[in-house]
Design a protein around this motif. Structure first.
Motif, PDB file in Angstrom:
ATOM      1  N   GLU A 152      30.227  27.036 -27.079  1.00  0.00           N
ATOM      2  CA  GLU A 152      30.187  26.651 -25.674  1.00  0.00           C
ATOM      3  C   GLU A 152      29.507  25.297 -25.484  1.00  0.00           C
ATOM      4  N   GLY A 221      33.757  36.163 -19.549  1.00  0.00           N
ATOM      5  CA  GLY A 221      33.779  35.784 -18.148  1.00  0.00           C
ATOM      6  C   GLY A 221      34.041  34.318 -17.923  1.00  0.00           C
ATOM      7  N   PRO A 223      33.132  31.093 -14.852  1.00  0.00           N
ATOM      8  CA  PRO A 223      32.313  30.805 -13.666  1.00  0.00           C
ATOM      9  C   PRO A 223      33.071  31.129 -12.387  1.00  0.00           C
ATOM     10  N   LEU A 240      29.015  34.640 -12.954  1.00  0.00           N
ATOM     11  CA  LEU A 240      30.022  34.728 -14.017  1.00  0.00           C
ATOM     12  C   LEU A 240      30.972  35.873 -13.690  1.00  0.00           C
ATOM     13  N   ARG A 241      32.224  35.542 -13.422  1.00  0.00           N
ATOM     14  CA  ARG A 241      33.236  36.546 -13.098  1.00  0.00           C
ATOM     15  C   ARG A 241      33.722  37.212 -14.387  1.00  0.00           C
ATOM     16  N   ASP A 272      27.410  30.784 -16.012  1.00  0.00           N
ATOM     17  CA  ASP A 272      28.467  30.521 -16.977  1.00  0.00           C
ATOM     18  C   ASP A 272      28.173  31.309 -18.248  1.00  0.00           C
ATOM     19  N   ALA A 273      29.094  31.241 -19.218  1.00  0.00           N
ATOM     20  CA  ALA A 273      28.917  31.987 -20.461  1.00  0.00           C
ATOM     21  C   ALA A 273      27.667  31.552 -21.207  1.00  0.00           C
TER      22      ALA A 273
END
Length: 311
Positions: A152, A221, A223, A240-241, A272-273
């Motif tokens: 990431e 997930g 963002p 985070l979706r 975020d991840a």
């Protein structure tokens, strides 16, 4: 300022960075392969270099050649394929070796900022190219064991990178190393692993333990923005979706669901991840972590117990 003056100013910055950083960058050879490496620690009569895990591969030793012609053997202290970082150690008794490069913080980079790449492309040590930060927060696919994962927050740059640049320095205009060049993604496109608090933690762990143990939640997930009323109430604009929950994993056992919007993990905000990955190190393996999600307009708390990420 005229065009000529602007070009002169640009050239002075690049040449100054090159003169500052190049002595700390070595060409490394291991078996039939090789790349570049950066001196980041020179304490206690020992010099440590930082390079890519994919440059090292399965090799355990090799030789480093610095820009002044100094050569030294090294051993591989540890590798972490998931971050594509590796630490090398040069023992004393090899003559005068360069001191540490100055490390910066890639979290402070902005798109469009000048960066300079220094390494040994195609075996030509001390090669310098310059460009800008083209994008931030990119993801780079890697393989760890049999599993495909991603690194990431990779830095994207248009500074020319070629085979052999991997493991070399990406420096800012102040001569601080903010990234380790890791791959050539395509024509005119290069990527670098950021040097930031998360990767410094990885480096410190490699120095001490030779590997990095990571915790695993089993959730994927992207963002996602919070509803206006929730953002106003929490002071947090995004979460985070969850787009996938791995069957049988810690997140699934805890009751996390696809569509949940994760706000916090371990009572720390997540957007975020990377926000989750920063917490998934050895000390939380087997320890329940509080996870707060927004589900159907309501705040829901669950407790997920991470397991160890298999190699």
């Amino acid at each position: 300022m005229s065009d000529a003056e602007a070009l002169d100013a640009y050239s002075r910055v690049v040449s100054t960075v090159a003169a500052t950083v190049s002595p700390h960058v070595a060409s490394v050879s291991l078996g039939r392969g090789g790349g570049s490496a950066v001196v980041f620690d020179s304490e206690h009569h020992k010099v440590h270099l930082l390079t890519n895990a994919h440059v090292v591969g399965e090799q355990r030793a090799g030789r480093a050649t610095f820009t002044d012609g100094t050569e030294a053997g090294f051993r591989v202290v540890g590798t972490d394929p998931l971050s594509d970082l590796a630490v090398l150690a040069v023992e004393g008794g090899h003559g005068e070796l360069p001191p540490s490069a100055t490390l910066g913080n890639a979290d402070e980079l902005i798109v469009g900022q000048l960066v300079v790449a220094i390494g040994s492309p195609l075996g030509f040590s001390g090669s310098v190219t310059a460009g800008v930060v083209s994008a931030l927060g990119r993801a780079l696919p890697v393989t760890q064991g049999r599993a495909a994962r991603v690194i990431e927050d990779v830095i994207q740059t248009d500074a020319a990178l070629n085979p052999g640049n991997s493991g070399g320095a990406l420096a800012d205009s102040a001569g601080r190393v903010v990234g380790i060049n890791t791959a050539v993604a395509g024509f005119g496109l290069g990527l670098a692993v950021p040097v930031n608090p998360t990767t410094r933690r990885i480096i410190d762990t490699l120095l001490v333990e030779g590997r990095v143990r990571r915790a695993y939640l089993g959730v994927v997930g992207v963002p996602g923005p919070l509803p206006d009323d929730v953002a106003e109430r929490t002071g947090q604009p995004a979460g985070l979706r969850v787009v996938e929950v791995v069957s049988g994993g810690p997140a699934a056992r805890a009751g996390l669901r696809r569509g949940d919007l994760v706000l916090t993990v371990g009572r720390k905000r997540v957007a975020d991840a990377q926000g989750i990955q920063r917490q998934l190190f050895a000390e939380v393996i087997g320890t329940p972590l509080a996870v707060t999600v927004l589900r159907n307009g309501a705040m829901v708390d669950v407790f997920a117990t991470p397991t160890e990420l298999a190699g």
